[in-house]
Structure formats: C-alpha cells, structure tokens
Write a protein that holds these residues in place. Structure first.
Motif, PDB file in Angstrom:
ATOM      1  N   VAL A  33       0.886  -1.161   0.000  1.00 12.86           N
ATOM      2  CA  VAL A  33       0.000   0.000   0.000  1.00 12.86           C
ATOM      3  C   VAL A  33       0.928   1.217   0.000  1.00 12.86           C
ATOM      4  O   VAL A  33       1.523   1.529   1.031  1.00 12.86           O
ATOM      5  CB  VAL A  33      -0.918   0.034   1.239  1.00 12.86           C
ATOM      6  CG1 VAL A  33      -1.789   1.285   1.207  1.00 12.86           C
ATOM      7  CG2 VAL A  33      -1.777  -1.218   1.310  1.00 12.86           C
ATOM      8  N   PRO A  34       1.120   1.888  -1.149  1.00 11.45           N
ATOM      9  CA  PRO A  34       2.070   3.012  -1.202  1.00 11.45           C
ATOM     10  C   PRO A  34       1.753   4.051  -0.132  1.00 11.45           C
ATOM     11  O   PRO A  34       0.601   4.450   0.057  1.00 11.45           O
ATOM     12  CB  PRO A  34       1.879   3.565  -2.615  1.00 11.45           C
ATOM     13  CG  PRO A  34       1.428   2.377  -3.410  1.00 11.45           C
ATOM     14  CD  PRO A  34       0.545   1.600  -2.480  1.00 11.45           C
ATOM     15  N   LEU A  35       2.796   4.471   0.570  1.00 14.51           N
ATOM     16  CA  LEU A  35       2.636   5.351   1.729  1.00 14.51           C
ATOM     17  C   LEU A  35       2.612   6.819   1.321  1.00 14.51           C
ATOM     18  O   LEU A  35       3.516   7.289   0.634  1.00 14.51           O
ATOM     19  CB  LEU A  35       3.792   5.139   2.705  1.00 14.51           C
ATOM     20  CG  LEU A  35       3.797   3.870   3.543  1.00 14.51           C
ATOM     21  CD1 LEU A  35       5.165   3.673   4.184  1.00 14.51           C
ATOM     22  CD2 LEU A  35       2.720   3.942   4.608  1.00 14.51           C
ATOM     23  N   THR A  36       1.586   7.513   1.778  1.00 12.96           N
ATOM     24  CA  THR A  36       1.651   8.967   1.754  1.00 12.96           C
ATOM     25  C   THR A  36       2.820   9.389   2.631  1.00 12.96           C
ATOM     26  O   THR A  36       3.042   8.817   3.699  1.00 12.96           O
ATOM     27  CB  THR A  36       0.341   9.580   2.268  1.00 12.96           C
ATOM     28  OG1 THR A  36      -0.691   9.294   1.319  1.00 12.96           O
ATOM     29  CG2 THR A  36       0.457  11.092   2.434  1.00 12.96           C
ATOM     30  N   SER A  37       3.599  10.375   2.177  1.00 11.09           N
ATOM     31  CA  SER A  37       4.814  10.698   2.916  1.00 11.09           C
ATOM     32  C   SER A  37       5.043  12.202   2.983  1.00 11.09           C
ATOM     33  O   SER A  37       4.590  12.960   2.127  1.00 11.09           O
ATOM     34  CB  SER A  37       6.032  10.040   2.263  1.00 11.09           C
ATOM     35  OG  SER A  37       6.265  10.611   0.990  1.00 11.09           O
ATOM     36  N   VAL A  38       5.747  12.595   4.036  1.00  9.57           N
ATOM     37  CA  VAL A  38       6.290  13.944   4.156  1.00  9.57           C
ATOM     38  C   VAL A  38       7.796  13.784   4.011  1.00  9.57           C
ATOM     39  O   VAL A  38       8.461  13.267   4.904  1.00  9.57           O
ATOM     40  CB  VAL A  38       5.934  14.586   5.509  1.00  9.57           C
ATOM     41  CG1 VAL A  38       6.552  15.971   5.611  1.00  9.57           C
ATOM     42  CG2 VAL A  38       4.423  14.677   5.676  1.00  9.57           C
ATOM     43  N   ARG A  74      23.369  32.875   7.616  1.00  9.17           N
ATOM     44  CA  ARG A  74      22.240  32.227   6.944  1.00  9.17           C
ATOM     45  C   ARG A  74      21.821  31.027   7.782  1.00  9.17           C
ATOM     46  O   ARG A  74      22.606  30.110   8.004  1.00  9.17           O
ATOM     47  CB  ARG A  74      22.638  31.806   5.534  1.00  9.17           C
ATOM     48  CG  ARG A  74      21.547  31.081   4.763  1.00  9.17           C
ATOM     49  CD  ARG A  74      22.017  30.700   3.384  1.00  9.17           C
ATOM     50  NE  ARG A  74      22.063  31.830   2.481  1.00  9.17           N
ATOM     51  CZ  ARG A  74      22.485  31.747   1.219  1.00  9.17           C
ATOM     52  NH1 ARG A  74      22.932  30.591   0.737  1.00  9.17           N
ATOM     53  NH2 ARG A  74      22.482  32.811   0.446  1.00  9.17           N
ATOM     54  N   GLN A  75      20.584  31.044   8.256  1.00  8.44           N
ATOM     55  CA  GLN A  75      20.009  29.918   8.994  1.00  8.44           C
ATOM     56  C   GLN A  75      18.725  29.527   8.276  1.00  8.44           C
ATOM     57  O   GLN A  75      17.748  30.273   8.281  1.00  8.44           O
ATOM     58  CB  GLN A  75      19.760  30.294  10.452  1.00  8.44           C
ATOM     59  CG  GLN A  75      21.048  30.625  11.203  1.00  8.44           C
ATOM     60  CD  GLN A  75      20.843  30.869  12.683  1.00  8.44           C
ATOM     61  OE1 GLN A  75      19.786  31.308  13.114  1.00  8.44           O
ATOM     62  NE2 GLN A  75      21.864  30.585  13.479  1.00  8.44           N
ATOM     63  N   VAL A  76      18.745  28.368   7.638  1.00 16.28           N
ATOM     64  CA  VAL A  76      17.717  27.986   6.663  1.00 16.28           C
ATOM     65  C   VAL A  76      16.977  26.743   7.124  1.00 16.28           C
ATOM     66  O   VAL A  76      17.593  25.736   7.501  1.00 16.28           O
ATOM     67  CB  VAL A  76      18.361  27.721   5.283  1.00 16.28           C
ATOM     68  CG1 VAL A  76      17.286  27.320   4.267  1.00 16.28           C
ATOM     69  CG2 VAL A  76      19.123  28.946   4.793  1.00 16.28           C
ATOM     70  N   TRP A  77      15.649  26.817   7.096  1.00 20.12           N
ATOM     71  CA  TRP A  77      14.788  25.657   7.323  1.00 20.12           C
ATOM     72  C   TRP A  77      14.084  25.334   6.012  1.00 20.12           C
ATOM     73  O   TRP A  77      13.373  26.180   5.460  1.00 20.12           O
ATOM     74  CB  TRP A  77      13.758  25.948   8.398  1.00 20.12           C
ATOM     75  CG  TRP A  77      14.333  26.149   9.767  1.00 20.12           C
ATOM     76  CD1 TRP A  77      14.572  27.332  10.396  1.00 20.12           C
ATOM     77  CD2 TRP A  77      14.747  25.130  10.679  1.00 20.12           C
ATOM     78  NE1 TRP A  77      15.105  27.118  11.640  1.00 20.12           N
ATOM     79  CE2 TRP A  77      15.229  25.773  11.849  1.00 20.12           C
ATOM     80  CE3 TRP A  77      14.760  23.737  10.621  1.00 20.12           C
ATOM     81  CZ2 TRP A  77      15.717  25.060  12.940  1.00 20.12           C
ATOM     82  CZ3 TRP A  77      15.249  23.037  11.715  1.00 20.12           C
ATOM     83  CH2 TRP A  77      15.715  23.702  12.856  1.00 20.12           C
ATOM     84  N   LEU A  78      14.267  24.116   5.502  1.00 22.34           N
ATOM     85  CA  LEU A  78      13.596  23.686   4.278  1.00 22.34           C
ATOM     86  C   LEU A  78      12.345  22.885   4.631  1.00 22.34           C
ATOM     87  O   LEU A  78      12.414  21.903   5.367  1.00 22.34           O
ATOM     88  CB  LEU A  78      14.525  22.820   3.425  1.00 22.34           C
ATOM     89  CG  LEU A  78      15.714  23.506   2.757  1.00 22.34           C
ATOM     90  CD1 LEU A  78      16.426  22.516   1.850  1.00 22.34           C
ATOM     91  CD2 LEU A  78      15.279  24.719   1.964  1.00 22.34           C
ATOM     92  N   ARG A  79      11.228  23.320   4.073  1.00 20.97           N
ATOM     93  CA  ARG A  79       9.962  22.628   4.326  1.00 20.97           C
ATOM     94  C   ARG A  79       9.944  21.312   3.549  1.00 20.97           C
ATOM     95  O   ARG A  79      10.293  21.275   2.375  1.00 20.97           O
ATOM     96  CB  ARG A  79       8.807  23.518   3.844  1.00 20.97           C
ATOM     97  CG  ARG A  79       7.438  23.115   4.343  1.00 20.97           C
ATOM     98  CD  ARG A  79       7.181  23.657   5.719  1.00 20.97           C
ATOM     99  NE  ARG A  79       5.757  23.793   5.984  1.00 20.97           N
ATOM    100  CZ  ARG A  79       5.264  24.331   7.076  1.00 20.97           C
ATOM    101  NH1 ARG A  79       6.086  24.807   8.000  1.00 20.97           N
ATOM    102  NH2 ARG A  79       3.969  24.428   7.270  1.00 20.97           N
ATOM    103  N   PRO A  80       9.553  20.196   4.176  1.00 21.25           N
ATOM    104  CA  PRO A  80       9.446  18.940   3.423  1.00 21.25           C
ATOM    105  C   PRO A  80       8.332  19.007   2.382  1.00 21.25           C
ATOM    106  O   PRO A  80       7.542  19.958   2.336  1.00 21.25           O
ATOM    107  CB  PRO A  80       9.111  17.909   4.509  1.00 21.25           C
ATOM    108  CG  PRO A  80       9.490  18.546   5.795  1.00 21.25           C
ATOM    109  CD  PRO A  80       9.262  20.017   5.601  1.00 21.25           C
ATOM    110  N   ARG A  81       8.286  17.974   1.564  1.00 18.50           N
ATOM    111  CA  ARG A  81       7.295  17.881   0.486  1.00 18.50           C
ATOM    112  C   ARG A  81       6.286  16.784   0.833  1.00 18.50           C
ATOM    113  O   ARG A  81       6.662  15.656   1.180  1.00 18.50           O
ATOM    114  CB  ARG A  81       8.000  17.531  -0.831  1.00 18.50           C
ATOM    115  CG  ARG A  81       7.073  17.363  -2.028  1.00 18.50           C
ATOM    116  CD  ARG A  81       7.835  16.888  -3.254  1.00 18.50           C
ATOM    117  NE  ARG A  81       8.283  15.505  -3.110  1.00 18.50           N
ATOM    118  CZ  ARG A  81       9.513  15.146  -2.825  1.00 18.50           C
ATOM    119  NH1 ARG A  81      10.442  16.053  -2.641  1.00 18.50           N
ATOM    120  NH2 ARG A  81       9.842  13.853  -2.706  1.00 18.50           N
ATOM    121  N   LEU A  82       4.999  17.113   0.754  1.00 16.61           N
ATOM    122  CA  LEU A  82       3.946  16.123   0.979  1.00 16.61           C
ATOM    123  C   LEU A  82       3.628  15.426  -0.333  1.00 16.61           C
ATOM    124  O   LEU A  82       3.297  16.077  -1.323  1.00 16.61           O
ATOM    125  CB  LEU A  82       2.689  16.797   1.536  1.00 16.61           C
ATOM    126  CG  LEU A  82       1.477  15.881   1.736  1.00 16.61           C
ATOM    127  CD1 LEU A  82       1.727  14.900   2.872  1.00 16.61           C
ATOM    128  CD2 LEU A  82       0.217  16.698   2.007  1.00 16.61           C
TER     129      LEU A  82
END
Length: 372
Positions: free
Chosen positions: A318-323, A350-358
């Motif tokens: 069952v392919p998983l929805t992922s972040v 520079r202090q960088v936070w990258l948002r994950p991809r849903l």
C-alpha cells in the motif's frame, strides 16, 4: 572619521554587489540615486559615490551621465578551487541523497569534497573530536554532528564554535538563540503539520503519532505534531515511542525487531480510537503495514497512515503517503552557504529551514492528481 570612511564605502559596495548578484537589480535596471542610497544607509553622498565608483571599476554597474547608475551582469573572476570536508554520522542510510546534492553543487563550483563518517551518540562525538584535528588543508566544513538530538548540548556547541574552519551545520539546528552557527536543515515540525493538515482535510479528528526515539528528527516531528494538532483542533489519542536504533544494532537485528514493535504500536493506536497515524519514518511505516496485514486491519480503511520519510514509501504494497525531506536540495544549499561564507566573510549569517514535500498516495485514503 577618515579611517572609518573606506570601510563604510566598501561595505556599501559589497551590499550593492550582493543585491545585483541576487537579482534585486537585474542587468539593465536602474539603482537608486546617490541621494536615495545616502538617505537609506545613513551615509554621506561622497561615501555612496565612492562605493559606486568601486562597482563601476569592476564592471558591476554602468554610470550614465545625466541618467543614473545601472546594473550590469557582474563579471566575477573564477572561484579558486576549494577543498571542503563533509563530516556525517553515516553515508548509507539517511544521507545518500544529501551527499548527492553536495556532489552536484561541488561539480558546479570547482569544489573538492572529502566525506568522513563518525557514527552516532557518544562514540560518534569521540570520533568527531579526533577527526576535526586531522582536517588540515580543508577550507571549510559541512557537519552533521553525531546527535542524537538535532541541537548539540551546550558543551558540544562550544566545541563546534571552536573549530578552526568556517562551518555550516547540515540537518542540525543551532543550540540556542545565542548560537550564530549557520545551518541548512529540514523543518521536521513543519512536515508534521503538513501531514496533520492533510488528514484534517480528509475529515480525521482523532490522530496518533509513532515516533522513533533517540533520532535527531524526532524532536521536531513531535513538537510539530503537538502544535499542529492544537492548531487544527485535532485530538491526539496516542503517542507510541518506537525504540531507538542503537550503535550496536546490526541491520538484521533492526529488521528482526520490527514486527513485535509494530504489532504493539498498531494495538496501542487502534485501542486509543485514532483513525489516522503519523509515523517516523518509512521503515516504521512498512512495519506497520505488515502488522496491519497480519491482524486484518485495513490501511487506509481502518487507519490512515502517513510516513515522515520517503526512501521506500512509494514501493510498499500500500504506497505510503509521505512527508519527505528535500535531501538533495538540502545538500546543495548547504555547500552553497559555506562557499558564500568563504567568499564573503562579512556577509550576514544564513540559517535555513527547508519545508518537506507532501506526496499523497493510497495509505491515507486519497490520491494526488499526479502521485509520484
């Protein structure tokens, strides 16, 4: 005052040069007038004029009599080849896409990289300390410290700040508000919120979390889950602490332990009344899918499931929805940040936070328009 003026005009020249390079003034666009620059930067017109003369001499701007100053495509000399040390806890599990991103950025920027590994936790810190004394010849350092938390302890943070090389933390946060360390890291808390927001949009109101303890992302995921549930009006019915992977665990031992842990996690979650579960990471997600098959629980019919990782999520039964953390981009951006520090030592931190991809797949009961 006479000794301070040259510093001021060179500082202004550097700021304007960065603006041109970063696209604030594209080639051909007009810069503010000398009077406007003097007013906005609290400088004299003479200081501004000297800064513009520096930029004109190097070809970054063109000064047109009676028309003003216009940006040109800056002609930068080729960057000298840099040698960058990359220090990671491991290079086979979480970090291969990160390394690939660093290597791609290195190929574009005449940079040589040397990758070293330390392991995790206390033994990792011991190896890290020994290793940093043997980095002679490196120009800078990309470092993911051994953890286990994303932020170093105060003592370890002091150790990092005493390093003789410019460094950028990779997938590790500064130790506190007083820590100026540059970093490029995944916003795991924001990723947990993305998962909950998607579940809330599907109508779920009772949610649970299964998070591996002793891992650097777990603190951010747990904090984002709690904050996101409160913001979205969701009820958290259970939190299952997945046991940590220890330094002595072999891959075979880790896999052998998963069915028993997953059975307990599934029983806890379903017994709490949750209709949806967020877990870290997709190894745990795969174990939970197998536990569901053994017990006759339907995913997503009886329980919607989202994983905070995407290494194998798409290939499950069952392919998983992922972040999914943007690991390739994260590695490249970390190297770019370090090279910027080497080229411009006085530039702002520079202090960088990258948002994950849903990425939405079948395990949460809805398909994306174009699932990956």
């Amino acid at each position: 005052m006479a000794t301070g003026a040259p510093i001021k005009y060179l500082q202004l020249a550097a700021e304007l040069r960065r603006g041109i390079r970063d696209g604030a003034w594209p080639p051909g666009s007009k810069l503010p007038t000398e009077a406007e620059l003097a007013a906005t930067h609290a400088l004299s017109v003479n200081t501004v004029r000297r800064a513009l003369e520096v930029l004109a001499a190097e070809g970054s701007v063109e000064r047109r009599q009676g028309a003003g100053t216009f940006a040109r495509q800056a002609s930068r000399p080729p960057r000298a080849r840099r040698r960058i040390a990359v220090v990671l806890p491991e290079r086979d599990w979480y970090f291969p896409p990160v390394i690939a991103g660093i290597e791609a950025a290195a190929a574009r920027t005449r940079t040589t990289i040397d990758v070293h590994t330390t392991g995790y936790a206390a033994p990792g810190w011991e190896r890290f300390t020994r290793l940093t004394g043997r980095l002679a010849g490196a120009d800078g350092l990309l470092v993911t410290h051994p953890g286990p938390a994303d932020a170093a302890t105060p003592a370890h943070a002091r150790l990092l700040r005493k390093l003789p090389l410019p460094y950028v933390l990779l997938e590790r946060a500064p130790s506190g508000i007083d820590d100026p360390s540059e970093h490029v890291s995944t916003d795991h808390a924001g990723g947990a919120y993305l998962a909950l927001a998607h579940l809330a949009a599907l109508g779920h109101r009772y949610v649970a979390l299964a998070c591996r303890t002793g891992s650097a992302p777990s603190r951010g995921i747990s904090a984002g889950f709690a904050e996101g549930a409160a913001a979205l009006g969701l009820r958290v019915t259970a939190r299952f602490n997945w046991p940590p992977i220890t330094q002595c665990d072999s891959f075979e031992e880790v896999l052998a332990a998963q069915p028993t842990i997953a059975d307990a996690a599934l029983s806890t979650v379903l017994g709490s009344g949750a209709t949806a579960l967020v877990c870290f990471g997709d190894m745990e997600g795969a174990a939970l899918l197998a536990a569901a098959r053994r017990s006759g629980v339907r995913i997503p019919g009886n329980l919607a499931l989202i994983s905070c990782e995407d290494k194998h999520a798409a290939t499950e039964q069952v392919p998983l929805t992922s972040v999914a953390p943007e690991k390739f981009r994260l590695g490249g951006l970390a190297l770019e940040t370090l090279l910027r520090r080497l080229d411009e030592p006085e530039a702002e931190s520079r202090q960088v936070w990258l948002r994950p991809r849903l990425t939405v797949r079948e395990s949460c009961g809805a398909r994306a328009a174009n699932p990956s």
